[in-house]
Each structure stands twice: as C-alpha cells, then as structure tokens.
Design a protein around this motif. Sequence first.
Motif, short mmCIF file in Angstrom:
data_model
loop_
_atom_site.label_atom_id
_atom_site.label_comp_id
_atom_site.label_asym_id
_atom_site.label_seq_id
_atom_site.Cartn_x
_atom_site.Cartn_y
_atom_site.Cartn_z
N ASP A 1 -7.90 7.36 -3.16
CA ASP A 1 -6.95 7.64 -3.70
C ASP A 1 -7.01 8.44 -4.96
OD1 ASP A 1 -5.06 6.30 -2.07
OD2 ASP A 1 -5.04 4.54 -2.85
N GLY B 1 -11.56 3.98 9.41
CA GLY B 1 -10.99 2.51 9.21
C GLY B 1 -11.84 1.57 10.26
N HIS C 1 -1.93 5.87 6.65
CA HIS C 1 -1.58 5.04 5.74
C HIS C 1 -2.67 4.09 4.96
CE1 HIS C 1 2.27 5.57 7.73
NE2 HIS C 1 1.75 5.10 8.88
N HIS C 2 -2.58 3.87 3.69
CA HIS C 2 -3.36 2.99 2.95
C HIS C 2 -2.75 1.68 2.66
CE1 HIS C 2 -6.22 6.41 1.67
NE2 HIS C 2 -6.42 6.22 2.92
N ARG C 3 -3.27 0.68 3.27
CA ARG C 3 -2.76 -0.63 2.88
C ARG C 3 -3.90 -1.80 3.00
NH1 ARG C 3 2.57 -0.94 3.09
NH2 ARG C 3 3.71 0.87 3.68
N VAL D 1 -4.06 -2.55 -3.90
CA VAL D 1 -3.57 -1.30 -3.76
C VAL D 1 -2.01 -1.24 -3.84
CG1 VAL D 1 -3.47 0.78 -2.14
CG2 VAL D 1 -5.66 -0.70 -2.78
N LEU E 1 -10.89 2.55 -1.04
CA LEU E 1 -9.37 2.86 -1.06
C LEU E 1 -9.19 3.52 -2.29
CD1 LEU E 1 -7.41 0.00 0.63
CD2 LEU E 1 -7.32 2.23 1.59
N HIS F 1 -6.40 -4.24 6.79
CA HIS F 1 -6.65 -2.93 5.88
C HIS F 1 -6.38 -1.98 6.73
CE1 HIS F 1 -10.49 -2.41 7.74
NE2 HIS F 1 -10.70 -3.58 7.22
N VAL G 1 -0.24 8.88 3.58
CA VAL G 1 -0.95 9.41 2.91
C VAL G 1 -1.57 10.85 3.37
CG1 VAL G 1 -3.34 9.07 1.83
CG2 VAL G 1 -1.80 7.22 2.00
N GLY H 1 0.98 -1.18 0.06
CA GLY H 1 -0.21 -0.03 -0.07
C GLY H 1 0.96 1.30 0.03
N LEU I 1 -6.98 2.51 6.49
CA LEU I 1 -7.34 3.66 5.68
C LEU I 1 -7.93 4.77 6.53
CD1 LEU I 1 -11.20 2.83 4.21
CD2 LEU I 1 -10.02 1.30 5.76
#
Length: 544
Positions: free
Chosen positions: A346, A299, A270-272, A543, A342, A290, A180, A176, A292
């Motif tokens: 993004d 999240g 973070h985005h993972r 992602v 996500l 995840h 972010v 990810g 987000l």
Amino acid sequence: MDPVIVVGAGPVGLALSLALAAQSVPVVLLDEGPGKDEPRPARTVVLREDTADLVERLGCATLHTEGLRWAGWRSVRRKQLVRAVPLGDEDGTVPLASPVHLPQHALTGGLRAAVAAQDLVTMVPCGRIDTLEQDPHGVTVHTREPGSTWWRGSYLVGCDGARSTVRKLLDIRFPGRTAVERHAVAALRADLPWPGEAVLHRSPPWRTGGAEVTARPLPRDVWRLDWLLPPRGELVTPDALITRIRDTLAGWCGETPAYELLDTGVYTLHHRLARRWRSERAFLAGDAAHLLGALGTQGLDEGLRDAENLAWKLAQAWHQSASELLLDSYQAERRAAVASRLRAADQSLPILRGSAGLRTLVPGGARGHDTLLADGHLGCGPLGAPPSYNHSPLSPQRAEAHATVGTAPGAPVADVQVTAPDGKTVRLRDRLGQGHLLVILVAPGTGVWDRRHWLTAGVMPRLVDAVDALPVKAELLVTESYPGATAHTVLLVRPDGHLVAAFGGVRPAELFAAADTARGGGAGTAHGDDAPTTASSDRTADVN
C-alpha cells in the motif's frame, strides 16, 4: 481424539491436510466442489523457493512436470533494458532463487493426487457447511445436501477462500481495500525473444500497451501475459484484448508472430485482512484470512506459509496438548507478517503508479521503482521476502549464551547440507515438517570422518544427552558449516524452518529453556486477554 476438519480443498486446504497427515494427524477435508478443478491456463501461480520446497515435500509431483523455473528476470522501460537478473544456479555467482511458475489447476491436481495416496486424509466432495458449533473439546459442523451430515473435529481450519463461510459463521470482520489493481490476462503459445525469462515492461511504446505488461513463461512455449488496467477503466472486450495481444507481440518481436491463444481473463485484486485468525478451536488460513497480490506479490505464497506455520502447532496440540500461547502464536506471527506485506504494498502503490509527489521517496528514479517491483515478483525485500518472526511470543529472550549467525532469530534458516545420526546426508529443508524441533551442530570435518567416531567424540555425547532431555521431541543433525557460524555452534530450529536461537557451544540449560519457549511452554500456559502478543499484532496489522 477427533480428526482436524479442514474446510476448503484449494491449494492451501490441500497443503494443510497433507502437512497434518505428515505429522500423523488425521484430517477430514470438506471440499465444497465435486472434487475436480476446471483447467484454466491463464490462472497461474508463482511459488517462491520456500513454498515450492514445501509443496514438493508434501508429495506434489506436478511442480516438475507442469512448472517452470525462470532462468532470468528482465525489466524494460519504454525501449530500454533497465535490469537483467540471472536466476537459479550460475557458476561463480550467488544469484537469486528461481521462482516456480505453473497453472493453478496443475498445482491443485498434484496436491489432490498426493491426498488420494494419504490414508490419514478423508476427502469429502460437495461438503459445503452451513452450521458451526464449538465446545471446550471440539468443533461440530453440518454439511448441506446432497451429503447432509454432521462432522466432529478436534479443531477446524477454514481454507475456503475470499467468501469464506467459516469466517462468516465465526462472525469475523474482513476489512480492507477493494479493486487495488485490475489486470487483463492471456495465456498463449508463442516464440518470444526471451525463452525461460520473465519480463516486466513498463510504459511500452505502443498505443495499447498501457502502463505495464508482464510476460511470464510456462513449459512448452506457453506464456502468461498481464496488462495493468486503469482502476476504473471500461470493460475489456474480446476484440480489445486481441488488439492488445497483437500489438504487444509485435512490439516485442518486430511483427506479430504466429501464436495460439489458450485462455483469457480479467481479474481484480483486493487487499483485505481478517480481524482475527483464531476463534477458540477454529482458525482461518489462506484467502479466508487475507487477500493480497498487487505489485507482483503472491497471495498463495502467504497461504502456504499459513499452512506450514499452523500444521506443526495443531499437531503438537493433537498429540500432546498445547498451550494457548502456542495456538495463539499462529495469529500473532502470520497475521503480523501478512499485514507487513500489505502495508509495504500500500505504501509502494502511489510511488509506482504515478503519484508525482511521492516519487522522490525512491532514489534512482526508474531503477529504484524497478527494484520495488522486482521485489514482489522475485520474492525479495518487504514486498516478497519470506517472513521473519522475530517478535513472536515463541522467541526466547536474548541471553549471553546466544551466538550470532548469518540468520537472525525468527528468520528462515539457510538450506545447508546436514547429516542425521543414521548417516544420511540431506538438505536441511528435507527434515522440516515432521512435527519436531531440529538441533544442528556445526562441526567442520565430520563429512570425512567415520560416523561411528564423531558420534562419540568431542561435544557430541553431551549434546545427545541435552537433546534427549528437551521438553519436546527433537532431531539432532550435524552440518559441516553454516553461514556466519563458528565451529561447535548449536542451532535450534522450529519444525517450519525458522531459527529459534543459536548457541556458542553445548548449553543444556539454555537449550532446554529455548525449546520450552518455542513450544509455548506447558499445556497449561496461557496468555491473558491483555497480553501483548495478539494485542500488539492487532494494533499494527489492521488494514482499513
């Protein structure tokens, strides 16, 4: 049969344990910590209508004592009010549902209290695992000192956070994007001009305002303030944060009012997305699966939806055995839903954070941007709305007998009033989470009839026989009306509240087929390695 092992006693692990216990599944809950959470007023969570209902249904009392439902939402740009949205119940209107805002330690504490009152959940403090082994019949884990021991479970779910030990032991990648967004945060007690309303102020006109500041109310005149920071900016010193607080309060109130600073912090989003959410008898949920949170998305909302989605499927497997298709559908549904969220975030980030070449994609300039941001904060649109599992492997094929109602197949059902055969009239959501399907007959006028009459009148006897013949347990309910449905429409609803199908009248064969599909077929049903359900979600949900 061995209990289900849940690793991690944060809100998601606690909620999953309670959801399983509500369906008569015993749970061993391994808490990596000592069993108590440090109060942090600046660390709060926002629950949308569906997740707040889930937490309340699981017995968490702190939503009412420590949480606040926002009365409205305001968007301001520079010195101009861009948008004001009423939330909650308003006479003569159909407003957006009001989110619930509360400190995370209060939510966790309420869920812990509910777990303590639940005989089917065994809480194990200081239960950090270091070994995980699987075989065709179950999962074995070892916990370190001081409580070193082996635990045996039928299934295991890793709800142990972003640095998940379970995910690492299963050798699942977690790709990810890092950093972010960055935010400075303060929790303070003050008298602000919008009691009970959340405020998003973009491009505030004072020097330290930055690009964006958000104020979100809590009970007892407490507010959480968030300042969006440059992605790679300097560290925020205590003096700099105090200056931000004073300048922001003065910008809103004309001068800096008296305030009590309760807590501060800086956090990075973070985005993972984990590559796999299931490995044989082990699953991932929440932050272990995840990460987000940019643009107001929550999240924890998605983690609680993970728990609700997985609980009824594991309960089916624990009580009656379940097909591989049913267990795989957890990943197929939830991973695709989070990946869609996500992707939406993004794609919106460069539009909302200043990439001029993309601004023309959002019509209406500042107002169009405000709509995108409000989606994430208020639980609307691609950034915030509850997911729809319209491409689920548990969705039946569209047939001629299917009827169109106000809810699309796979989407969450409307929370209408329903009457059970025992005569109780409750909200539909109150009947969720009990491990069985719901069959709902739309029958105008039943509210004024004597129950003894309508149970034996019209289509009811035939529908009772059809429900009794289903391949899985189902509860029959009656409602006066449902959005977009005509009289004698029959709805089939999953235990987590998503619509399977709607039928024009009583259709026993079609109802049976839809129920069989919704449970993933018989226990021997499996999809091959080349089946489209998981493979397609892997292709669309990555992602990187």
